[in-house]
Design a protein around this motif. Structure first.
Motif, PDB file in Angstrom:
ATOM      1  N   ILE A  51       0.845  -1.202   0.000  1.00 16.27           N
ATOM      2  CA  ILE A  51       0.000   0.000   0.000  1.00 16.27           C
ATOM      3  C   ILE A  51       0.877   1.247   0.000  1.00 16.27           C
ATOM      4  O   ILE A  51       0.623   2.194  -0.747  1.00 16.27           O
ATOM      5  N   GLU A  52       1.917   1.244   0.812  1.00 20.53           N
ATOM      6  CA  GLU A  52       2.810   2.394   0.895  1.00 20.53           C
ATOM      7  C   GLU A  52       3.487   2.677  -0.445  1.00 20.53           C
ATOM      8  O   GLU A  52       3.537   3.829  -0.898  1.00 20.53           O
ATOM      9  N   CYS A  55       0.886   4.116  -2.884  1.00 24.91           N
ATOM     10  CA  CYS A  55       0.540   5.498  -2.526  1.00 24.91           C
ATOM     11  C   CYS A  55       1.662   6.466  -2.882  1.00 24.91           C
ATOM     12  O   CYS A  55       1.398   7.562  -3.384  1.00 24.91           O
ATOM     13  N   PRO A  62      -3.989   5.959   1.408  1.00 24.62           N
ATOM     14  CA  PRO A  62      -4.799   4.738   1.451  1.00 24.62           C
ATOM     15  C   PRO A  62      -6.299   5.036   1.360  1.00 24.62           C
ATOM     16  O   PRO A  62      -7.051   4.244   0.790  1.00 24.62           O
TER      17      PRO A  62
END
Length: 72
Positions: A51-52, A55, A62
């Protein structure tokens, strides 16, 4: 208590930014198969570091990626 259905909005974010799944894969180092599964909502879980990376590459949070709908 309400039940929720969480899904990923990644395909739309890529389209809005005029970027491809291939570009995201090369930028993040995440395999094209994994990016495809995430975009097509075929994954049951996603790691925080994934996710990081997504992003950071898409300059989003998120909250932009995840959508939470109420179940009927």
């Amino acid at each position: 208590m309400e039940e929720y259905n969480m899904r990923i909005n990644l395909k739309q974010i890529l389209a809005d930014q005029k970027k491809t799944q291939y570009w995201l894969s090369k930028t993040t180092g995440i395999s094209t198969n994994n990016i495809g599964d995430i975009c097509n909502e075929k994954t049951k879980s996603i790691r925080f570091d994934t996710i990081e990376k997504i992003c950071q590459a898409l300059n989003c949070t998120p909250n932009d990626i995840f959508i939470c709908d109420t179940k009927n």
